[in-house]
Design an enzyme around this catalytic site. Sequence first.
Site, short mmCIF file in Angstrom:
data_model
loop_
_atom_site.label_atom_id
_atom_site.label_comp_id
_atom_site.label_asym_id
_atom_site.label_seq_id
_atom_site.Cartn_x
_atom_site.Cartn_y
_atom_site.Cartn_z
N GLU A 183 10.16 4.55 -12.04
CA GLU A 183 11.19 3.69 -12.62
C GLU A 183 12.36 3.57 -11.66
O GLU A 183 12.76 4.53 -11.01
CB GLU A 183 11.67 4.25 -13.96
CG GLU A 183 10.66 4.08 -15.06
CD GLU A 183 11.19 4.51 -16.42
OE1 GLU A 183 12.33 5.02 -16.50
OE2 GLU A 183 10.46 4.33 -17.41
N LYS A 210 -2.09 -33.50 -0.20
CA LYS A 210 -2.73 -32.19 -0.34
C LYS A 210 -3.46 -32.10 -1.68
O LYS A 210 -2.92 -32.51 -2.70
CB LYS A 210 -1.68 -31.08 -0.26
CG LYS A 210 -2.24 -29.69 -0.47
CD LYS A 210 -1.23 -28.61 -0.14
CE LYS A 210 -0.27 -28.35 -1.26
NZ LYS A 210 0.61 -27.21 -0.99
C1 R5P Z 1 3.34 -25.90 -3.34
O1 R5P Z 1 3.12 -27.08 -3.62
C2 R5P Z 1 4.37 -25.52 -2.34
O2 R5P Z 1 5.18 -26.60 -2.05
C3 R5P Z 1 3.76 -24.99 -1.06
O3 R5P Z 1 3.10 -26.05 -0.39
C4 R5P Z 1 2.78 -23.89 -1.32
O4 R5P Z 1 3.40 -22.90 -2.08
C5 R5P Z 1 2.23 -23.32 -0.04
O5 R5P Z 1 1.28 -22.37 -0.36
P1 R5P Z 1 0.27 -21.81 0.71
O6 R5P Z 1 1.06 -21.32 1.87
O7 R5P Z 1 -0.43 -20.70 -0.02
O8 R5P Z 1 -0.68 -22.89 1.07
#
Ligand code: R5P
Length: 280
Positions: free
Chosen positions: A35, A182
């Site tokens: 804790e 994306k």
């Molecule tokens: C999500 O949409 C955020 O804008 C970032 O693109 C995301 O958190 C990136 O995550 P990672 O590095 O795991 O691809």
Amino acid sequence: MIVAGSATQGLAAELAAETGEELAAVSYEQFPDGERVVQITGEADRAVVVASTVSDGDWVELLQLQDALAESGVEDVTTVLPYMGYARQDSAFEAGEPVSARAMARAISTGSDRVLTVNPHETAVCDFFDVPSEPVDAAGRLAEPLGDLTDPLFLSPDEGAIGLAETVREAYGRGSVDHFEKTRHSGSEVEIEPSEAAVTGRDVVLVDDIIATGSTMSQSVDVLNDRDATRVFVTCVHPLLVRNARLKLARAGVEAIYGTDTIERGVSEVSVAPAIADAL
Ligand code: R5P
């Protein structure tokens, strides 16, 4: 008085220097059972707690800091979340799931009169707090370390982050802006679809709010290298950099990675303290 969370000591010191406020002495200890317990030394009518909540323990510590201030009679507490963990869980995505960002926001509203959150993933998260709450946009700071760029293109990996790319471009002073598309397949798997933007012979600055696993950025870098970009810089406000993210980016062949000190990492080249000081 500025009160630092243990994960945010450097930024709190920058903020104290920026505002001229006293930096409180704080100890962070753990009992043998794990804790936590904090102790703040200092007196003030008004306190600003600066605490990124990167781990679950950081949330517990923040509640303790707020309660310690109440206990010592501090009348006005502003909580600054340079990085708000759980902010991406802003909806119950599947039946039976919580709205975690709302649960966290409600918990810390109890010990605060006002909350500032630096570049939350969605600004709507501010509505979850039961006290006045505002986002702070510190993305422009990312332009500082970029140096002299050739025909720069400021690029976000998805449409949601285009505003950040525009902010960095504006702070830099020249260049164009575009975004990729994306599709996220899982927590660590994403698919990047490039735009038609010409990148050959240009310096490209990728801009996002968070780098977590590094999948989004490393795949974007791969696309840009295939298209003969001259140099690719990776920038983000919150360099979470979990697991092998740093390695993925290095293997993808980035020129440099620049993040801010909302999360204190080796790539935290710029401080968001001036942006927070302006908002206080
Ligand atoms: C999500 O949409 C955020 O804008 C970032 O693109 C995301 O958190 C990136 O995550 P990672 O590095 O795991 O691809």
